[in-house]
Structures are given as C-alpha cells and as structure tokens.
Design a protein around this motif. Structure first.
Motif, PDB file in Angstrom:
ATOM      1  N   LEU A 144     -15.414 -41.812 -56.155  1.00  9.25           N
ATOM      2  CA  LEU A 144     -14.191 -41.110 -55.674  1.00  9.25           C
ATOM      3  C   LEU A 144     -13.374 -41.577 -54.353  1.00  9.25           C
ATOM      4  N   PHE A 145     -14.336 -41.694 -53.243  1.00 12.61           N
ATOM      5  CA  PHE A 145     -13.837 -42.301 -52.261  1.00 12.61           C
ATOM      6  C   PHE A 145     -13.859 -43.863 -52.278  1.00 12.61           C
ATOM      7  N   PRO A 165     -12.174 -52.389 -43.683  1.00 18.53           N
ATOM      8  CA  PRO A 165     -12.046 -51.093 -43.410  1.00 18.53           C
ATOM      9  C   PRO A 165     -10.572 -50.623 -43.693  1.00 18.53           C
ATOM     10  N   ALA A 166      -9.630 -51.526 -43.824  1.00 15.80           N
ATOM     11  CA  ALA A 166      -8.322 -50.990 -44.049  1.00 15.80           C
ATOM     12  C   ALA A 166      -8.182 -50.598 -45.615  1.00 15.80           C
ATOM     13  N   LEU A 210     -13.574 -38.637 -45.306  1.00 19.85           N
ATOM     14  CA  LEU A 210     -14.928 -39.418 -45.160  1.00 19.85           C
ATOM     15  C   LEU A 210     -15.059 -40.032 -44.015  1.00 19.85           C
ATOM     16  N   GLU A 211     -14.033 -40.764 -43.499  1.00 22.61           N
ATOM     17  CA  GLU A 211     -13.993 -41.409 -42.184  1.00 22.61           C
ATOM     18  C   GLU A 211     -14.480 -40.475 -40.968  1.00 22.61           C
ATOM     19  N   MET A 212     -13.749 -39.506 -40.930  1.00 25.47           N
ATOM     20  CA  MET A 212     -13.820 -38.411 -39.840  1.00 25.47           C
ATOM     21  C   MET A 212     -15.352 -38.003 -39.848  1.00 25.47           C
ATOM     22  N   ALA A 213     -15.657 -37.699 -41.129  1.00 26.56           N
ATOM     23  CA  ALA A 213     -17.004 -37.152 -41.328  1.00 26.56           C
ATOM     24  C   ALA A 213     -18.145 -38.128 -40.832  1.00 26.56           C
ATOM     25  N   ALA A 214     -17.936 -39.196 -41.294  1.00 29.36           N
ATOM     26  CA  ALA A 214     -19.067 -40.361 -41.048  1.00 29.36           C
ATOM     27  C   ALA A 214     -19.020 -40.406 -39.225  1.00 29.36           C
ATOM     28  N   GLY A 215     -17.761 -40.648 -38.758  1.00 31.38           N
ATOM     29  CA  GLY A 215     -17.582 -40.732 -37.279  1.00 31.38           C
ATOM     30  C   GLY A 215     -18.023 -39.452 -36.547  1.00 31.38           C
ATOM     31  N   GLY A 216     -17.768 -38.442 -37.120  1.00 28.20           N
ATOM     32  CA  GLY A 216     -18.107 -37.059 -36.264  1.00 28.20           C
ATOM     33  C   GLY A 216     -19.620 -36.446 -36.610  1.00 28.20           C
ATOM     34  N   PHE A 217     -20.116 -36.720 -37.618  1.00 30.16           N
ATOM     35  CA  PHE A 217     -21.447 -36.333 -38.048  1.00 30.16           C
ATOM     36  C   PHE A 217     -22.159 -37.250 -39.160  1.00 30.16           C
ATOM     37  N   GLY A 218     -22.185 -38.485 -38.730  1.00 33.72           N
ATOM     38  CA  GLY A 218     -22.802 -39.594 -39.726  1.00 33.72           C
ATOM     39  C   GLY A 218     -24.065 -39.254 -40.201  1.00 33.72           C
ATOM     40  N   ASP A 219     -25.149 -38.866 -39.100  1.00 31.19           N
ATOM     41  CA  ASP A 219     -26.471 -38.731 -39.638  1.00 31.19           C
ATOM     42  C   ASP A 219     -26.825 -37.399 -40.513  1.00 31.19           C
ATOM     43  N   ARG A 220     -25.815 -36.434 -40.591  1.00 31.75           N
ATOM     44  CA  ARG A 220     -25.964 -35.513 -41.433  1.00 31.75           C
ATOM     45  C   ARG A 220     -26.275 -35.892 -43.049  1.00 31.75           C
ATOM     46  N   ILE A 221     -27.125 -35.161 -43.884  1.00 27.54           N
ATOM     47  CA  ILE A 221     -27.201 -35.301 -45.164  1.00 27.54           C
ATOM     48  C   ILE A 221     -25.648 -34.662 -45.965  1.00 27.54           C
ATOM     49  N   ALA A 222     -24.970 -35.763 -46.584  1.00 25.69           N
ATOM     50  CA  ALA A 222     -23.887 -35.401 -47.241  1.00 25.69           C
ATOM     51  C   ALA A 222     -24.153 -34.915 -48.765  1.00 25.69           C
ATOM     52  N   VAL A 223     -24.920 -35.697 -49.284  1.00 29.38           N
ATOM     53  CA  VAL A 223     -25.430 -35.306 -50.730  1.00 29.38           C
ATOM     54  C   VAL A 223     -26.817 -35.388 -51.194  1.00 29.38           C
ATOM     55  N   GLY A 224     -27.272 -34.475 -51.791  1.00 36.78           N
ATOM     56  CA  GLY A 224     -28.785 -34.527 -52.254  1.00 36.78           C
ATOM     57  C   GLY A 224     -29.426 -33.341 -51.613  1.00 36.78           C
ATOM     58  N   THR A 225     -30.750 -33.626 -51.902  1.00 32.89           N
ATOM     59  CA  THR A 225     -31.756 -32.255 -51.283  1.00 32.89           C
ATOM     60  C   THR A 225     -32.309 -32.402 -50.112  1.00 32.89           C
ATOM     61  N   ARG A 226     -32.662 -31.413 -49.459  1.00 33.88           N
ATOM     62  CA  ARG A 226     -33.285 -31.425 -48.094  1.00 33.88           C
ATOM     63  C   ARG A 226     -34.545 -32.551 -48.014  1.00 33.88           C
ATOM     64  N   THR A 227     -35.129 -32.567 -48.945  1.00 32.99           N
ATOM     65  CA  THR A 227     -36.379 -33.483 -48.828  1.00 32.99           C
ATOM     66  C   THR A 227     -36.649 -34.666 -49.754  1.00 32.99           C
ATOM     67  N   GLN A 282     -24.007 -43.118 -44.726  1.00 30.06           N
ATOM     68  CA  GLN A 282     -24.428 -44.067 -46.019  1.00 30.06           C
ATOM     69  C   GLN A 282     -23.444 -43.656 -47.160  1.00 30.06           C
ATOM     70  N   LEU A 283     -22.934 -42.640 -47.288  1.00 29.88           N
ATOM     71  CA  LEU A 283     -21.823 -42.406 -48.053  1.00 29.88           C
ATOM     72  C   LEU A 283     -20.656 -43.118 -47.991  1.00 29.88           C
ATOM     73  N   PHE A 284     -20.356 -43.206 -46.502  1.00 27.85           N
ATOM     74  CA  PHE A 284     -19.074 -44.263 -46.216  1.00 27.85           C
ATOM     75  C   PHE A 284     -19.617 -45.457 -46.567  1.00 27.85           C
ATOM     76  N   ASP A 285     -20.581 -46.042 -46.203  1.00 29.88           N
ATOM     77  CA  ASP A 285     -20.912 -47.571 -46.251  1.00 29.88           C
ATOM     78  C   ASP A 285     -20.837 -47.802 -48.041  1.00 29.88           C
ATOM     79  N   ARG A 286     -21.550 -47.067 -48.724  1.00 28.05           N
ATOM     80  CA  ARG A 286     -21.532 -47.053 -49.927  1.00 28.05           C
ATOM     81  C   ARG A 286     -20.049 -47.051 -50.739  1.00 28.05           C
ATOM     82  N   ALA A 287     -19.147 -46.044 -50.261  1.00 23.36           N
ATOM     83  CA  ALA A 287     -17.921 -46.104 -50.745  1.00 23.36           C
ATOM     84  C   ALA A 287     -17.112 -47.313 -50.412  1.00 23.36           C
ATOM     85  N   GLY A 288     -17.561 -48.122 -49.367  1.00 24.61           N
ATOM     86  CA  GLY A 288     -17.085 -49.344 -48.905  1.00 24.61           C
ATOM     87  C   GLY A 288     -17.401 -50.401 -50.031  1.00 24.61           C
TER      88      GLY A 288
END
Length: 505
Positions: A66-67, A136-137, A7-24, A32-38
């Motif tokens: 999970l994360f 973050p550790a 998830l850390e790599m995903a947030a760093g590489g394409f953080g603005d992509r939708i991870a979970v949910g519908t298009r609209t 956001q998934l990374f922040d909520r996991a934190g």
C-alpha cells in the motif's frame, strides 16, 4: 498530499514501535515498514506497469505494498481473492498492466492475463527488504489516485471506486490524532484488504501509532484467542462477526476481554439484540457504530460510546432507539436528507442521504463523477435525521419495496422484527405481485428453542406498524445470505423468495 506522509510521520515520531505483527513473534517496526515501503517503491517504479494489485489475504505484504505504491505514484488495487477465476481474470485485465502480489492459490486462479506480472507474497517481502530506501521524493499531487476499490457487486457488476490521496489523507487528519495511541495499544484487523474498512484501519493505525495485528480469515474463536493473547485494545468488525463473537463468548463462558478498550462495527445493519448482548458482556469496552461508504473514504457518522451506554440505560423509547442509529456526522462533513428532486426534507422524514466534505470521492474509474457542482454526493442510501441530529440509515434506495404505490423501507420492518424475542436475524424484500406490484416477504432466523409461526410474526409487526407494513409472507431460514464483509445479499434473497409472489387473502 500523499498517504506516504502518514507513514513518514510515524517513522519519524515512533520508528522503534512495532507497526505490524505480534508482540513476541515476527513483526515490523514503523521504521522497518518505512524502509520496506521504499524498497517496494523502487520495484514498482522500475516496472512498466500502471497499477499495483494485491490478490491475497492480509499479511505484512499489505501495508508494504500500500505505502510502496503510494511512494511510487501507482494506484493500489486490492482485489477480492474469493471471486471465481473468471471474475478475477476480468478485474485483473481491467487493471493491467500491473504487478500483482498473490499466493499459490490465487496465482492459480489468476491464470495468465496479458500485462499482469504475478509476484508471490514471500518473494515480494524478501525483495522489499532494504536498509537504504529508494529516492525519498514522492509525488504530492493530492489528485493522484491512491487506491482503487472494487465495489462488492451485490446490486450489479463491480465498479472501481476512486480514492485519491486528498480523500484518504483528509479522512485521517480529520478523525485520528497523530501519535494518539500509547505504546501498549494494538488493533485487530479481521476485515479483508479489499474492504474500505481494511484500508482505513491501516492508515489510521499508522498515524496513531497503534500496533496492527492481522487475522487473515475470520473465525470467532481465533478472534477471541488473539484478542486475549495479544492484549488487543482496539478492533473493528462487521455485524455478522460481532454476532458470532458474542455467541462464542457466551458458549465459552469467557469473562470479558479485559484489554479491549474500543470496538467499532459497521458495514451492515446491527441487530439490536446483538449489540445489547455485547454491551452486557463487555461493560468496560467503548462501542462505536461507524457508518460509511467506499466512496466516502470510510466513515461518515459515528454513534459513540456514551451514546451506546445512555441509550442502553434509557427508558425513553426515542433515546433507546438510537442504538439502531448511525449516530451523528463527523464534524468535517455535512449530511443532508433529500427527496427525489434533490430538495431537503423535514426533520424526521425519510429520503436519500447526501454527504459533502473533503474526504468524499463519489467517483468511479472510467465514469462521470456523481458529485454535484456544489460538492454533494448522493449515497443511494435511504435515511432520516431526528431532532437531536442522529442519523438513521434505512438501507439502499434500490431495496425500497413499492407495494400498491407506497414506498416501504425494508429496514423499518427489520427493526421491528428484531424486537421479537424469538427472532435473532431478519430481512425483508419485495417480491413481484400482479395485483400490488410488490408484496412484502420476510426471512427470519429464529433463536434456539423457539418456533414462532408466520401468523405470530405477522401479528407482531401489525401491532407495531401500519397494516401496509405487515409481511405478506414469512419464511423461517437457517441463515441469511451475507457476503464475507457482512453485507446482506438482498438480490440473492429476492431470487430465493420470488416464488412467493402471490397475494394472500
């Protein structure tokens, strides 16, 4: 190693992509998934608990928990919300003390178990909301437990398979390309959270950068509608799901699923007529048969898209038969077929499937590991490998029918039965017999408008197999007993057919 790396790599590489949910509609980006996991990790770390459990359908709370659990160094334990109150209570007690994420219905089922702190899904998601994630550790010990998955219990009491961070991360790194998905790709997840495929789907989609669309309760029409509305490009189903999807596509006269690029299936035997019909209905879709186990962090072998199409088009019986195979092992794994003494058998001979590789756990909580000193895990699945390296899975060793001292795989009988035009599903089991020890009883589900007699079915098998494989009893049923993840409940079927245990002359 820690699954949070994904998830850390995903947030760093394409953080603005939708991870979970519908298009609209409602959704979470990867950042956001990374922040909520934190934020969730902070809750979990502050709580005096050993595990983070989830007794709920799929929702955005699933990847957050999970994360978040991985971040906090707590094992994540998704439990089967379809169990009875008594069964859920026993499992909850086994994983206590825990924070257990639930909904209204499952909270009532759980009752009051000492050490179990119930948190409603909506409360969890509202509190796991922060623009400033926790420290973050996270621990990088590869041997820490990431997930505990309770087996289905189809052949006995459920036991907790231990998946450590090194197993899951090794599987993802060896089978998924980082950021391999384009921005328009979306995967439809309809398997429940407590199935290893559900966990693998989340981890692999996050690492690839693919949007996750969740279908909490499978319904073929809802699945088709969601696939069309959301432009679903990838999906994973169990055979019973695909059979129903194929039926509804036919009945609704839908001209394919134009966005669907790849459809994987696994978790049970796929009737050949179902996959053949699916290939015909979805000619632009790449089909993948994925064979794996909970204890191996998901996939061991795959039958890829080219294999499906070439087998479908071939007139060579040996090549055509590969439609019923599990394909070839992943390049990161070794597979061996062995006899009862653990010795390798000849190519083409049947035996037990053994597997070795970094993703293999083979461990159950509170029990000795089943992995040998040199790293091999005996799967308890029977199978064989042909000269081209294709793996054919014959079913659980425990399900072998022993008739007059001869070992008979129910899978080979079922494969022949499914070649019959009037049979759309079939299962073979052994039932007790005083003369032979066991005799063969088969239950078949017939196609609409057909009415094959037991003698017809027996003759069909007899013409294609040795006489000892001919069913002693044939019963026509409306449906076979499957659990919600597509596994045939042979134990239940044996109980239903046990009264047939007398030998016919």
């Amino acid at each position: 190693m820690n699954v949070m790396m994904l998830l850390e790599m995903a947030a760093g590489g394409f953080g603005d992509r939708i991870a979970v949910g519908t298009r609209t509609g409602a959704n979470l980006t990867y950042q956001q998934l990374f922040d909520r996991a934190g934020a969730a990790a902070a809750q979990f770390a502050d709580a005096d608990v050993a595990n983070v459990a989830l007794v709920d359908i799929s929702s955005p709370a699933l990847p957050v928990a999970l994360f978040g659990a991985a971040w906090a160094g707590k094992p994540f334990v998704p439990l089967n919300y379809r169990l009875t109150a008594e069964e859920l209570g026993a499992l909850s007690e086994a994983v206590s003390p825990s924070i257990t994420i639930c909904n209204d219905d499952t909270a009532e089922l759980l009752g009051n178990v000492d050490g179990v702190h119930k948190v409603h899904r909506h409360e969890f998601l509202s509190t796991a909301h922060s623009d400033a994630p926790a420290d973050p550790a996270w621990a990088m010990d590869p041997d820490e437990i990431a997930i505990l998955l309770y087996t289905s219990g189809t052949t006995g009491a459920p036991k907790a398979a231990v998946l450590r961070h090194k197993h899951l991360v090794s599987y993802i790194l060896g089978s998924v390309e980082f950021m391999g998905a384009s921005e328009d790709e979306a995967t439809l997840v309809s398997v429940p959270p407590y199935h290893v495929a559900g966990m693998a789907a989340i981890c692999s989609s996050v690492y690839a950068g693919r949007r996750i669309v969740q279908l909490p309760n499978f319904d073929a029409d809802a699945w088709i509608d969601l696939a069309l509305d959301e432009g679903i490009t990838h999906a994973m189903v169990v055979p019973t799901m695909l059979a129903r999807i194929v039926e509804r596509l036919d009945e609704r006269d839908i001209d394919g699923l134009p966005a669907l690029r790849a459809l994987s299936y696994g978790g049970g035997k796929m009737p050949r007529p179902v996959i053949e019909r699916a290939l015909a209905l979805l000619p632009q879709t790449a089909f993948v048969n994925a064979y794996g186990l909970t204890e191996t962090s998901s996939t061991i072998a795959v039958l890829g898209p080219d294999d499906h199409r070439s087998a479908m088009a071939s007139d060579d019986p040996a090549v055509r038969a590969r439609l019923g195979s599990a394909g070839q092992p992943l390049p990161t794994l070794e597979v061996s077929i062995r006899d009862e003494d653990g010795q390798e058998v000849a190519v083409g001979d049947s035996g037990e499937i053994w597997v070795r590789g970094e993703q293999v756990s083979g461990e159950y909580l509170g029990r000795d590991s089943r992995v040998t000193a040199d790293g091999w895990f005996p799967t308890n699945d029977g199978g064989s490998v042909d000269e081209a390296g294709y793996l054919f899975v014959e079913g659980r060793i425990d399900d072998i029918i022993i008739r007059g001292g001869e070992n008979i795989s129910p899978g080979e009988i079922e494969d022949v039965l499914l070649m019959h035009d009037a049979i759309r599903d079939a299962a073979a089991v052994g039932v007790p017999d005083t003369q032979w020890g066991e005799v063969i009883a088969v239950a078949v589900v017939t196609s609409a408008g057909t009415n094959p007699t037991p003698d017809d079915v027996k003759a069909f098998v007899r013409e294609r197999m040795r006489s000892s494989r001919t069913p002693d009893h044939v019963v026509v049923v409306d449906e076979l007993p499957y659990n919600e993840t597509g596994k045939l409940l042979r134990r239940l079927l044996r109980e239903q057919l046990a009264h047939l245990g007398t030998t016919e002359s």
